[in-house]
Each structure stands twice: as structure tokens, then as C-alpha cells.
Scaffold this motif. Structure first.
Motif, PDB file in Angstrom:
ATOM      1  N   ARG A 193       0.852  -1.192   0.000  1.00 28.13           N
ATOM      2  CA  ARG A 193       0.000   0.000   0.000  1.00 28.13           C
ATOM      3  C   ARG A 193       0.886   1.241   0.000  1.00 28.13           C
ATOM      4  O   ARG A 193       1.666   1.463   0.937  1.00 28.13           O
ATOM      5  CB  ARG A 193      -0.914   0.022   1.237  1.00 28.13           C
ATOM      6  CG  ARG A 193      -1.854  -1.193   1.326  1.00 28.13           C
ATOM      7  CD  ARG A 193      -2.877  -1.197   0.198  1.00 28.13           C
ATOM      8  NE  ARG A 193      -3.764  -2.341   0.259  1.00 28.13           N
ATOM      9  CZ  ARG A 193      -3.581  -3.463  -0.445  1.00 28.13           C
ATOM     10  NH1 ARG A 193      -2.531  -3.554  -1.266  1.00 28.13           N
ATOM     11  NH2 ARG A 193      -4.430  -4.459  -0.348  1.00 28.13           N
ATOM     12  N   THR A 252      -3.613  -2.720 -14.897  1.00 32.28           N
ATOM     13  CA  THR A 252      -3.827  -1.804 -13.777  1.00 32.28           C
ATOM     14  C   THR A 252      -5.133  -1.034 -13.964  1.00 32.28           C
ATOM     15  O   THR A 252      -5.420  -0.544 -15.048  1.00 32.28           O
ATOM     16  CB  THR A 252      -2.652  -0.816 -13.660  1.00 32.28           C
ATOM     17  OG1 THR A 252      -1.462  -1.541 -13.389  1.00 32.28           O
ATOM     18  CG2 THR A 252      -2.899   0.201 -12.556  1.00 32.28           C
ATOM     19  N   ASN A 264      -9.452   3.942 -10.088  1.00 30.32           N
ATOM     20  CA  ASN A 264     -10.722   4.382  -9.514  1.00 30.32           C
ATOM     21  C   ASN A 264     -10.630   5.895  -9.341  1.00 30.32           C
ATOM     22  O   ASN A 264      -9.937   6.385  -8.445  1.00 30.32           O
ATOM     23  CB  ASN A 264     -10.963   3.686  -8.170  1.00 30.32           C
ATOM     24  CG  ASN A 264     -12.324   4.024  -7.589  1.00 30.32           C
ATOM     25  OD1 ASN A 264     -12.750   5.181  -7.600  1.00 30.32           O
ATOM     26  ND2 ASN A 264     -13.012   3.015  -7.070  1.00 30.32           N
ATOM     27  N   LEU A 288      -7.343   6.026  -6.767  1.00 30.83           N
ATOM     28  CA  LEU A 288      -6.681   4.784  -6.372  1.00 30.83           C
ATOM     29  C   LEU A 288      -6.326   3.946  -7.597  1.00 30.83           C
ATOM     30  O   LEU A 288      -7.186   3.658  -8.431  1.00 30.83           O
ATOM     31  CB  LEU A 288      -7.607   3.982  -5.447  1.00 30.83           C
ATOM     32  CG  LEU A 288      -7.140   2.583  -5.050  1.00 30.83           C
ATOM     33  CD1 LEU A 288      -6.048   2.687  -3.999  1.00 30.83           C
ATOM     34  CD2 LEU A 288      -8.325   1.777  -4.507  1.00 30.83           C
ATOM     35  N   THR A 344      -5.132   0.234  -8.715  1.00 30.10           N
ATOM     36  CA  THR A 344      -5.026  -1.146  -8.251  1.00 30.10           C
ATOM     37  C   THR A 344      -4.285  -1.955  -9.300  1.00 30.10           C
ATOM     38  O   THR A 344      -4.702  -2.020 -10.463  1.00 30.10           O
ATOM     39  CB  THR A 344      -6.419  -1.754  -7.998  1.00 30.10           C
ATOM     40  OG1 THR A 344      -7.109  -0.950  -7.029  1.00 30.10           O
ATOM     41  CG2 THR A 344      -6.286  -3.168  -7.467  1.00 30.10           C
ATOM     42  N   THR A 370      -1.830  -1.423  -4.243  1.00 24.98           N
ATOM     43  CA  THR A 370      -2.510  -0.161  -4.570  1.00 24.98           C
ATOM     44  C   THR A 370      -1.584   1.027  -4.341  1.00 24.98           C
ATOM     45  O   THR A 370      -0.706   0.992  -3.474  1.00 24.98           O
ATOM     46  CB  THR A 370      -3.783   0.039  -3.716  1.00 24.98           C
ATOM     47  OG1 THR A 370      -3.424   0.185  -2.343  1.00 24.98           O
ATOM     48  CG2 THR A 370      -4.749  -1.118  -3.895  1.00 24.98           C
ATOM     49  N   THR A 418      -2.383   5.170  -3.828  1.00 23.35           N
ATOM     50  CA  THR A 418      -3.412   6.184  -3.665  1.00 23.35           C
ATOM     51  C   THR A 418      -2.784   7.565  -3.734  1.00 23.35           C
ATOM     52  O   THR A 418      -1.670   7.778  -3.240  1.00 23.35           O
ATOM     53  CB  THR A 418      -4.122   6.030  -2.306  1.00 23.35           C
ATOM     54  OG1 THR A 418      -4.659   4.715  -2.210  1.00 23.35           O
ATOM     55  CG2 THR A 418      -5.250   7.051  -2.159  1.00 23.35           C
TER      56      THR A 418
END
Length: 734
Positions: free
Chosen positions: A414, A443, A446, A451, A453, A459, A461
Motif C-alpha cells: 500500500r 492496472t 478508480n 486509487l 489497483t 494499490t 493512492t
């Protein structure tokens, strides 16, 4: 996947930053440049080509994957050196020296294919600047064909040009047949010639057709609307050399444009035994129109002109005919260009290359063109690409975004990259969108959560923290990578809190914890950054925190570390004030752009020993400021922000010496000074501290802002904290 497979980092500090293994690392220093095109260069939009100078924030531009992107930022670049990029298919475009391209190299294999987001289409290449391309081509021996850089072709482009009334009034395939083999000059008759029953059947499916006596000429019956439409367009009455494609069809839907091309290719097109496709016409304008449509559908076109067309008559005399314009068509899926079975059967999966190859345009020459006003744009599409002249694919407007990908192959990795405010995130996200899907195919992004993923489940962010309230939203969260862009813009306590979130208790033993930051030598937390990263040790020296055992390092950066910054950009920066130039261009941390004086040790800053020696003060009298000098104190008051008291002495010649100061700055739990946070003392408390420092020293004058002086006095019956506790009168600063 290694970062170097996407784009090579600049040698030196940038590479050192990406390879650094310390827990904390600050990459600090200098400014970069932009990626621009001249204002008169053309950018493809869903409504057709527009000059770069007319592109604004919110404008829509066409993307090479066939979709539409929105311009989220426009960056004027001023006057720049402009270079002309020439391609093997005789097209060209103009860009600046630091413009980015997505290229691959002929006959060079990459370690892995890249793919556009949400597709399985390979994107074999890496990002490279125009300057790098110039250097690469200079090294080639005679521009060897086997080593030329190749830019990808576009996917079929979607146009959304709107008209008040419907414009596609004639079936596109039938229109292509009539332009190719139709006779449009015979009174009010519309006829076409063909020996292929498949063509006749296609036209008959749309209009009533009659066969003329010669067996190869067909007339279209009972079609007054068709006749009137051709007249309205100006197409009826044109001989072969005057034919053209009506404007609405050039920006019609992808299906309609393919259908029109199929009509042209079934009549005047040719597919040889090798699967090579071409189209020939005696109309210059028709060749230009057909080239536009074919390029918008993702094909590479090489256009030739034959001026020696003709034949010999019965007497052997050469009869000159009209010039012929031929379009040689290369690209994938050439079977989509024809409907005739005999031609479709000859088509190969990729006309002009190997099966499953990726078509592109080879760059053959780059040369200086001119100086011109330029700008660059940032688009919100994942691949960051847009289209310029002749549907040429070009890249728009790096260290944190790359570095955050370092452990994206681990499922529970993360990472969070911060900017101070929400609006400042746009550029970072746009850059990440152009890199992550290429580096890690599959990949997903969002948008609402900002984000990314990765296929592994990792992930990254992108977030913001204007204050501690924003930072506390991450309370209880666990991250393995903290990236802070423009660290000196953040409140230092926000940065300290975010670092407490960097931890790991998962299954991957190889997981590493990192804190990475970038900034220039300025900003609200400049002193805190300098005190923590810069002052404790020379650059590139590992500093180990005795309390935590964790290490940190400072990697300096200068503008000159980037070999691709153009000279015009450097020239404009040279007009900055001297101290700001040192900070922002040279990456110098020992000057601060907010300071008034350029102070140097040994010249402006003396030790007490140097003070005594230079003023000829005898050893027995060396007890601070001589008693016969005038002493003054000035105050810049602050409560939530730091206050400052400065004591100044004037010698017998009027020269001033600052010999004491008291800064009202708070300290953190580790004892580090926070230059942006005050002590929050009352006037009485501050006066007591001042008194303890003066020890009954005679101060001849004190200076303070009159408004603060009035607040300090308060009610006349109250004790004036600056009166009896401290000796000396006040002068109001005006």
C-alpha cells in the motif's frame, strides 16, 4: 518490472533517488521543464483538427486508442526552439526539444509488452524526449532502417462533429463505388461500371439498379433524392480528376468511414499477392481526403505521384494522361478495407510487416525548424497521449510517481503519494495514468478514490493533507510507502504524523518501508526540512536516528542534472532574483528566497573572537558589547506564529551589529525547532524571558509595531510589561 524499461531516469541524482534504500530520502532542489508544441501545430479533436493555441482546459482531444480525452491543464511555455520530426511515410510534425514520445525501436526486443489500459493491445515502447531522439539518430550509421525509432499508429478515431441536419444521406459504400467507378456527368443519369457481381449486389441492396446493354454498366433508377444530394455536394458533374469526399463523411462514424473506404477499394483499390494494399486516383483532392480517412482509421499511408502516366497509340506515339496519385496502405486488419472476396482473401493480418506485429511510423529525421510560442497540455487519459498532424501519436505533460511502483508486485503493498491540496493532485494523477498501466498491464484506476489497483492487488493512492485534520483521516491506516511531493509546502507536524502510518505486519518478508519526499528550497516548512534533512550531514551521507535506528539521506538536485532542459527555459530562469535563482535553479539550500540579505560567514557573520579582533578591543575589555555603544532592541510579535526579538548595537562610526536574538519557536518531541509554530506566550511571559536575557543591561531604544504596543499597554491601571520589568523607552515603528 523495472522502471528503466518504461523510461530511463536521468543519470546522477534522479537515478540515485530511485535506487536509494534508506528509510527516508529527500530528493531536493531544482526546477524542470515542459513538453510543448508550437501554438500553430494541429491537435486532433473529436470535431477535427484545431491549432494547439486554441486548446483550453476542458477541451476534448482524440486519443490514439480511439477514445476521447479531456484537457485538464494547459501550460504556456513561451518562445522555444521548435524541431520538425519527419517520418518514413513522409508526414511530419513540430515539437519542442523536451517533448515526450512513446517509441519502440525496429528489430529490438523489449523484456515485456506494455498494453493500454483495459485492452489487450501491446504497446511496445518507452517514453523518450525529442532531445534523446536527436542523440539516438545522430549515432545511427546513415539512419539505418533496422534501428529507427517507431511511434505507434492510432486506433480508429471517434469523431463527434455535430450538424444541424443529418449529413450521411447516401449509403457510404455506395458513395465510395460512385466516386470510384461512377459516371456523374451524363445528364441526370447516375451510372457505375463494374464486372464484379458482388459490387452490383451491394449497390442493389440500397437502390434499384438496371443493367445496360454492354453488360458492365449499371444505372441507379428512381433516385431523385440521391441525384439532388450529389448536386448539393457539388459532386455531380465532376469528372474523375475533380472528385472528392464530402466533408461530413470524413468525420463520420468509424463504421461509415470503413464502408466508404470499402467502396473506394473495391473499385479503384488493389491488393497484390503479398497482401499489400494500395489505392490510386487521378484526383489530387480525392487522394488527400482518402488519406485523411485512412489515417483516422489507424493506417500508415505513403503517398506517391506518378507524372509519367500514359500509353502509346497505334503509331507508337506516347499519349500523356493525367497524373496518378497512389496511397500505399499499411497497418493491421487490412481485410477491413475491402468487401470483395477476391481482394479480402489476399489480405494479410498485418500488411507491411510480420504477423501480430505492431504497426507504427518510423522517424527518419529531426531538424531545427524555427523559434515560436509554444504550450503543452495534460490530458486525463490513462496513457497521456494525444494526436497531432497526420494522426501522429505524441505524449504530453517524475521521481515519486515512478518510485512508488517499486513494490507493486506484492499483493498487500500500500503506497500513498501526497500533495498539500486537492487541486495540486491533478498533474501527479495524470502522470501516473500515463505510466502505471504501461508498466503493469491490467492496472485499474478508480477516479473517485484516486486509487490505482495493480494486477497483484497492490494499490497506490493519491491524497492531500492541507492540515492535521486531513492527515488524521489516515489514523489507523497502515502503508508501506509514503510519498510527499513539495514537502516544504506542508505543515511539518502533518509530515511527522503521516510517517507514523508507515508500518507493516503482513506476510511478505521482502516488503520494505519507505518515506520519500521532494521539494525546492522554499516554502512554509523550509527551515524544518533544512534542519532535518540538510544540516545534519553532507549530501548523500546516511544519517541514523539514534532514537529509532532508522536512517535518512538527502540527495541534492540541480536543474543542470537534467540534460534535456532547453536553453530558452534556462535563459528565462536567469532573470530570477539572485537568491531565488540559487535556490530554485542551483538547488542551493543555504540561501533562502525569503531572506533580505545575502549573509556570509567571515564577512557578515562573526564569532565573538572575530568581533573583538576587528574592532581592536583589548582582552581585558572583551565582555560583550562595549559600554559606550548605543544598544537597541526590536520586536516582531507573534503568538501562534513565532515572534522575534533582536538586539542591535551601534558603534561610534554608526555601524550596526546584531548581537542577540530570541525566536519564539516551538519544538517537537525530539527537540527539533518548528520554525512555523509559535510559543503562544502572553506579553508578560515574553517580557520575563527578555528580562532574563538582558540581565539589567541598558537598552537605549526599543522598537515595535504601534498596534502591538497599544495592545500591550491595555488598561492604564495595569502593569505595562515593557515598562518596569525592562529598562529603556519604546519607539513606535512607522
Amino acid at each position: 518490472m523495472a522502471v528503466k524499461e518504461i523510461i530511463a531516469a536521468s543519470p546522477g541524482p534522479q537515478s540515485a533517488f530511485l535506487k536509494n534504500s534508506s528509510f527516508e530520502c529527500l530528493y531536493g532542489g531544482a526546477l524542470g521543464g515542459g513538453k510543448a508544441q508550437p501554438l500553430d501545430s494541429l491537435v486532433l479533436t473529436p470535431f477535427g483538427f484545431k491549432p494547439m493555441g486554441e486548446i483550453k482546459v476542458g477541451s476534448q482531444v482524440s486519443n490514439p486508442d480511439g477514445s476521447v480525452a479531456t484537457v485538464i491543464q494547459v501550460h504556456p511555455q513561451g518562445e522555444k526552439d521548435i524541431y520538425r520530426i519527419s517520418f518514413q511515410d513522409r508526414t511530419s510534425c513540430e515539437v519542442c526539444a523536451d517533448h515526450l514520445w512513446l517509441v519502440r525501436f525496429a528489430q529490438r526486443k523489449l523484456k515485456a509488452d506494455r498494453r493500454y489500459l483495459d485492452t489487450d493491445e501491446p504497446v511496445r515502447g518507452r517514453l523518450i524526449t525529442t532531445s534523446e531522439l536527436i542523440q539516438y539518430l545522430d549515432k545511427l550509421d546513415g539512419f539505418s532502417v533496422n534501428a529507427r525509432p517507431i511511434t505507434p499508429l492510432t486506433k480508429p478515431i471517434v469523431f463527434t462533429k455535430n450538424y444541424r441536419f443529418p449529413q450521411i444521406l447516401v449509403d457510404p459504400y455506395v458513395l465510395g463505388v460512385l466516386i470510384g467507378d461512377g459516371c456523374l456527368v451524363g445528364g441526370n443519369d447516375i451510372t457505375f461500371t463494374s464486372l464484379d457481381q458482388e459490387i452490383v449486389d451491394q449497390v442493389s441492396a440500397k437502390y434499384e439498379v438496371s443493367n445496360r446493354a454492354d453488360g458492365k454498366t449499371y444505372g441507379i433508377l428512381k433516385s431523385p433524392e440521391l441525384l439532388q444530394t450529389l448536386k448539393d455536394w457539388g459532386l455531380f458533374g465532376q469528372k474523375s480528376a475533380g472528385k472528392f469526399i464530402p466533408e461530413p463523411y470524413k468525420t463520420a462514424s468509424i463504421e461509415d468511414r470503413f464502408a466508404l473506404v470499402q467502396g473506394l477499394m473495391d473499385t479503384d483499390g488493389y491488393v497484390d499477392d503479398r497482401g499489400h494494399c494500395s489505392y490510386t486516383t487521378v484526383s489530387d483532392q480525392l487522394a488527400t481526403d482518402a488519406q485523411f480517412i485512412l489515417e483516422s482509421l489507424g493506417y500508415r499511408i505513403i503517398r506517391t505521384t506518378d507524372t509519367n502516366t500514359g500509353y502509346r497509340d497505334a503509331d507508337g506515339e506516347f499519349i500523356k494522361c493525367q497524373d496518378a496519385f497512389t496511397l500505399y496502405i499499411q497497418g493491421p486488419n487490412c481485410e477491413r478495407l475491402v468487401r470483395l472476396s477476391r481482394k479480402k482473401d489476399r489480405c494479410k493480418p498485418f500488411n507491411g510487416g510480420k504477423e501480430n506485429d505492431v504497426a507504427g511510423r518510423a522517424i527518419v529525421k529531426i531538424e531545427f525548424s524555427r523559434r515560436a510560442e509554444a504550450q503543452c497540455i495534460t490530458v486525463d487519459h490513462p496513457n497521456g497521449l494525444y494526436l497531432t498532424n497526420n494522426f501522429i501519436v505524441t505524449h504530453n505533460s517524475w521521481a515519486l510517481v515512478f518510485d512508488a511502483m517499486g513494490q507493486a508486485h506484492l499483493s498487500d503493498y500500500r503506497a500513498v503519494v501526497f500533495r498539500r491540496s486537492y487541486n495540486e493532485l491533478k498533474d501527479l494523477i495524470a502522470l501516473a495514468n500515463s505510466i502505471y498501466p504501461v508498466a503493469h498491464p491490467g492496472t485499474k484506476f478508480n477516479k473517485s478514490e484516486r486509487l490505482f489497483t495493480f494486477p497483484s492487488g497492490a494499490t497506490i493512492t493519491f491524497s492531500y493533507a492541507e492540515n492535521m485534520e486531513d492527515a488524521l483521516r489516515w489514523r489507523g491506516r497502515e502503508i508501506q510507502y509514503l510519498g510527499v511531493d513539495e514537502l516544504s509546502d506542508f505543515d511539518w507536524d502533518v509530515f511527522e504524523f503521516l510517517k507514523t502510518r508507515v508500518r507493516y505486519g503482513g506476510k511478505h518478508k521482502e516488503m520494505k518501508l519507505y518515506v520519500r519526499a521532494t521539494c525546492n528550497p522554499e516554502g512554509k516548512s523550509f527551515f524544518s526540512v533544512k534542519q532535518y534533512f540538510i544540516d545534519p550531514a553532507p549530501p548523500l551521507t546516511r544519517i541514523v536516528d539514534k532514537r529509532t535506528g532508522r536512517d535518512r539521506v538527502f540527495i541534492p538536485a540541480r536543474m543542470t542534472d537534467n540534460p534535456y532542459i532547453d536553453e530558452d527555459y534556462k535563459r528565462r530562469l536567469s532573470y530570477l532574483p539572485a537568491k531565488r535563482y540559487k535556490a530554485l535553479v542551483e538547488g542551493e539550500w543555504n540561501v533562502w528566497s525569503g531572506e533580505v540579505f545575502d549573509l556570509k560567514k567571515g564577512i557578515h557573520i562573526w564569532s565573538w573572537e572575530e568581533f573583538y579582533e576587528r574592532n581592536g578591543i583589548k582582552e581585558e575589555e572583551q565582555n560583550g558589547i562595549p559600554k559606550n555603544w548605543v544598544r537597541m532592541m526590536g520586536c516582531d510579535w507573534g503568538y501562534a506564529v513565532p515572534f522575534c526579538f533582536a538586539w542591535v548595537a551601534s558603534d561610534t562610526k554608526g555601524r550596526l551589529y546584531v548581537y542577540r536574538e530570541y525566536m519564539g519557536c516551538s519544538r517537537d518531541a525530539q527537540g527539533r525547532i518548528n520554525f512555523n509554530d509559535g510559543l503562544r506566550l502572553t506579553y508578560e511571559e515574553a517580557a520575563s524571558e527578555v528580562k532574563s536575557r538582558e540581565k539589567d543591561e541598558m537598552i537605549h531604544y526599543r522598537v515595535i509595531d504601534p498596534a502591538e504596543r497599544a495592545k500591550m499597554r491595555g488598561d492604564r491601571a495595569q502593569l505595562d510589561p515593557w515598562g518596569s520589568p525592562i529598562r529603556g523607552p519604546f519607539l513606535s515603528a512607522r
